[in-house]
Design a protein around this motif. Structure first.
Motif, short mmCIF file in Angstrom:
data_model
loop_
_atom_site.label_atom_id
_atom_site.label_comp_id
_atom_site.label_asym_id
_atom_site.label_seq_id
_atom_site.Cartn_x
_atom_site.Cartn_y
_atom_site.Cartn_z
N HIS A 185 0.83 -1.21 0.00
CA HIS A 185 0.00 0.00 0.00
C HIS A 185 0.86 1.26 0.00
CE1 HIS A 185 -4.17 -1.36 0.27
NE2 HIS A 185 -3.75 -2.37 1.02
N SER A 186 1.96 1.23 0.73
CA SER A 186 2.84 2.40 0.80
C SER A 186 3.46 2.71 -0.56
CB SER A 186 3.94 2.16 1.84
OG SER A 186 4.88 3.20 1.83
N VAL A 187 3.96 1.68 -1.24
CA VAL A 187 4.58 1.87 -2.55
C VAL A 187 3.57 2.43 -3.54
CG1 VAL A 187 5.56 0.65 -4.55
CG2 VAL A 187 6.37 0.13 -2.23
N PHE A 188 2.36 1.89 -3.54
CA PHE A 188 1.36 2.35 -4.49
C PHE A 188 0.76 3.70 -4.11
CE2 PHE A 188 1.88 -1.76 -6.33
CZ PHE A 188 1.56 -1.56 -7.66
N ALA A 189 0.80 4.04 -2.83
CA ALA A 189 0.39 5.38 -2.43
C ALA A 189 1.33 6.42 -3.05
CB ALA A 189 0.37 5.51 -0.92
N ASP A 190 2.62 6.09 -3.08
CA ASP A 190 3.60 6.98 -3.72
C ASP A 190 3.32 7.11 -5.21
OD1 ASP A 190 4.85 7.37 -1.31
OD2 ASP A 190 6.45 5.91 -1.69
N LEU A 191 3.01 5.99 -5.86
CA LEU A 191 2.72 6.02 -7.29
C LEU A 191 1.45 6.83 -7.57
CD1 LEU A 191 3.53 2.32 -8.27
CD2 LEU A 191 4.90 4.35 -8.78
N LYS A 192 0.45 6.65 -6.72
CA LYS A 192 -0.79 7.40 -6.90
C LYS A 192 -0.52 8.90 -6.76
CE LYS A 192 -5.61 7.60 -5.41
NZ LYS A 192 -6.66 7.02 -4.52
N ALA A 193 0.37 9.25 -5.83
CA ALA A 193 0.71 10.66 -5.63
C ALA A 193 1.42 11.24 -6.86
CB ALA A 193 1.59 10.82 -4.40
N GLN A 194 2.09 10.35 -7.62
CA GLN A 194 2.76 10.77 -8.84
C GLN A 194 1.79 10.91 -10.01
OE1 GLN A 194 6.06 8.10 -9.70
NE2 GLN A 194 6.57 7.95 -7.53
N GLY A 195 0.57 10.42 -9.85
CA GLY A 195 -0.42 10.56 -10.91
C GLY A 195 -1.00 9.26 -11.44
N LEU A 196 -0.67 8.13 -10.79
CA LEU A 196 -1.19 6.84 -11.26
C LEU A 196 -2.68 6.71 -10.98
CD1 LEU A 196 -0.51 3.97 -12.39
CD2 LEU A 196 -0.28 3.24 -10.00
N PRO A 197 -3.51 6.46 -12.02
CA PRO A 197 -4.94 6.18 -11.78
C PRO A 197 -5.06 4.77 -11.18
CG PRO A 197 -4.49 6.81 -14.08
CD PRO A 197 -3.18 6.48 -13.45
N LEU A 198 -5.41 4.70 -9.92
CA LEU A 198 -5.28 3.44 -9.19
C LEU A 198 -6.57 3.06 -8.48
CD1 LEU A 198 -3.41 1.19 -7.97
CD2 LEU A 198 -2.93 2.80 -6.11
N GLU A 199 -6.91 1.77 -8.59
CA GLU A 199 -7.98 1.18 -7.79
C GLU A 199 -7.39 -0.04 -7.09
OE1 GLU A 199 -12.39 -0.96 -8.14
OE2 GLU A 199 -11.50 0.00 -9.90
N ILE A 200 -7.69 -0.20 -5.81
CA ILE A 200 -7.14 -1.30 -5.02
C ILE A 200 -8.27 -2.19 -4.53
CG2 ILE A 200 -5.81 -1.94 -2.97
CD1 ILE A 200 -4.39 0.73 -3.13
N ARG A 201 -8.09 -3.48 -4.69
CA ARG A 201 -8.99 -4.47 -4.10
C ARG A 201 -8.19 -5.28 -3.09
NH1 ARG A 201 -13.54 -5.50 -7.55
NH2 ARG A 201 -13.98 -3.52 -8.61
N ASN A 202 -8.68 -5.38 -1.87
CA ASN A 202 -8.01 -6.11 -0.80
C ASN A 202 -8.77 -7.40 -0.51
OD1 ASN A 202 -5.87 -4.12 0.36
ND2 ASN A 202 -7.72 -2.88 0.12
N PHE A 203 -8.00 -8.48 -0.34
CA PHE A 203 -8.59 -9.77 0.01
C PHE A 203 -7.88 -10.34 1.23
CE2 PHE A 203 -9.60 -9.30 -4.48
CZ PHE A 203 -10.95 -9.62 -4.50
N ASP A 204 -8.67 -10.87 2.16
CA ASP A 204 -8.10 -11.49 3.35
C ASP A 204 -7.69 -12.92 2.97
OD1 ASP A 204 -7.29 -12.06 5.91
OD2 ASP A 204 -9.31 -12.45 6.66
N ALA A 205 -6.58 -13.00 2.27
CA ALA A 205 -6.12 -14.28 1.72
C ALA A 205 -4.59 -14.26 1.66
CB ALA A 205 -6.72 -14.51 0.33
N THR A 206 -4.02 -15.40 1.31
CA THR A 206 -2.57 -15.53 1.25
C THR A 206 -2.05 -15.18 -0.14
OG1 THR A 206 -2.54 -17.83 0.48
CG2 THR A 206 -2.75 -17.47 2.86
#
Length: 245
Positions: A185-206
Motif C-alpha cells: 500500500h505504501s509503494v502504491f500510495a507513492d505512485l498514486k501521488a505521482q499521478g497513477l490512476p489506481l484502484e485497489i482491491r483487498n482480500f483477506d487471503a494468502t
C-alpha cells in the motif's frame, strides 16, 4: 538501461509458448497479456483468460519458461529464491509479446492491458520504470492488472518510480508472506501521488490464493492457501476492469 535485443526474433521464440483465447472472428478486439508467477503457468491463468474472452477480449497467456527449457522444479530452486531471472530481465518477454500481439490484425493496438501475478507483476512494474525509448512500444497499453505483486529488494519500483501511468487495478493479499500488505500500500500510495490512476482491491487471503493446487483448510498456518471465494471475486474484478478500459 533498457535491454537491447532482437524483438522480432524473441517474439518468434516466445510465440509457440503463448495460449490464445478470444471470440472466433477476425475483428480487431482489445487484448490482455497474462504473465505468470515464479512457479510458471498454472491452470488459474487460463480461467482468467477464458473470462476475458467471454467479455469480448483476446487473451494471451504467455509462458516465459517454455522457450527457455525451464521446468517447474527449476523455477522453485532458482527463480522463486531470486537467484535468477529478476523482473527487469523478464521484461524482454513483455516487450516481445507486446510487439508481436500488435502485429495481429485481430487486435486493437490502442487497447491493451498487461496482467501479472507475483513475479509477473514485478516484471510489468519494472517495465514501467524503464527509459523513454520504450514509449512507442508502450503506446496503447491502457491498463495494468497486478495481482499480489512481488515488491522486494530486487524490485525497481520503490527506488525508481514509474515513467508510465496506465489505469491500474491492484490486488492485495492481506496475509501475503512475500510482500507485506502495508508495504504494498505504501509503494502504491507513492505512485498514486505521482499521478497513477489506481484502484485497489483487498482480500483477506494468502499469496497465490487463486492457484488451485494449494490446500484450502489444512494445515491452517501454511503460507499459501487456495481461497475459492476470493478467486471468484478476483476474476470478476478482472472482467470489470477490462470492461472499464
Amino acid at each position: 538501461m533498457t535491454q537491447r535485443f532482437d524483438i522480432g526474433g524473441h517474439w518468434q521464440k516466445l510465440m509457440p509458448h503463448i495460449t490464445v483465447y478470444g471470440p472466433d472472428d477476425e475483428a480487431a478486439r482489445p487484448a490482455v497479456l497474462l504473465f505468470h508467477g515464479s512457479g510458471g503457468i498454472r491452470s488459474h491463468l487460463h480461467d482468467y483468460a477464458k473470462a476475458a474472452a467471454t467479455a469480448g477480449w483476446r487473451a494471451f497467456v504467455v509462458d516465459s519458461y517454455g522457450h527457455r527449457g525451464w521446468k517447474r522444479w527449476f523455477s522453485f530452486i532458482f527463480i522463486s529464491t531470486l537467484i535468477l531471472f529478476h523482473g527487469h530481465e523478464r521484461t524482454v518477454d513483455v516487450r516481445a509479446a507486446l510487439w508481436g500481439v500488435k502485429q495481429r490484425a485481430d487486435v486493437d493496438p490502442n487497447r491493451i492491458v498487461l496482467a501479472g501475478w507475483s513475479h509477473g507483476s514485478w516484471t510489468i512494474m519494472d517495465l514501467m520504470t524503464l527509459e523513454p525509448e520504450t514509449s512507442d512500444l508502450l503506446h496503447g497499453v491502457t491498463g495494468l492488472f497486478l495481482v499480489y505483486p512481488y515488491i522486494g529488494p530486487k524490485s525497481r519500483t520503490p527506488k525508481h518510480g514509474w515513467r508510465w501511468w496506465p489505469k491500474t487495478m491492484l490486488i492485495v493479499s492481506g496475509q501475503d508472506h512475500i510482500t507485506a500488505r502495508d508495504f504494498t500500500h505504501s509503494v502504491f500510495a507513492d505512485l498514486k501521488a505521482q499521478g497513477l490512476p489506481l484502484e485497489i482491491r483487498n482480500f483477506d487471503a494468502t499469496h497465490a490464493y487463486d492457484e488451485p493446487g494449494f490446500a484450502i483448510d489444512w494445515p491452517p498456518n501454511q503460507p499459501m492457501r487456495h481461497h475459492r471465494q476470493a478467486t471468484k471475486d478476483t476474476i470478476a474484478a478482472f472482467v470489470d476492469f477490462l470492461k472499464g478500459i
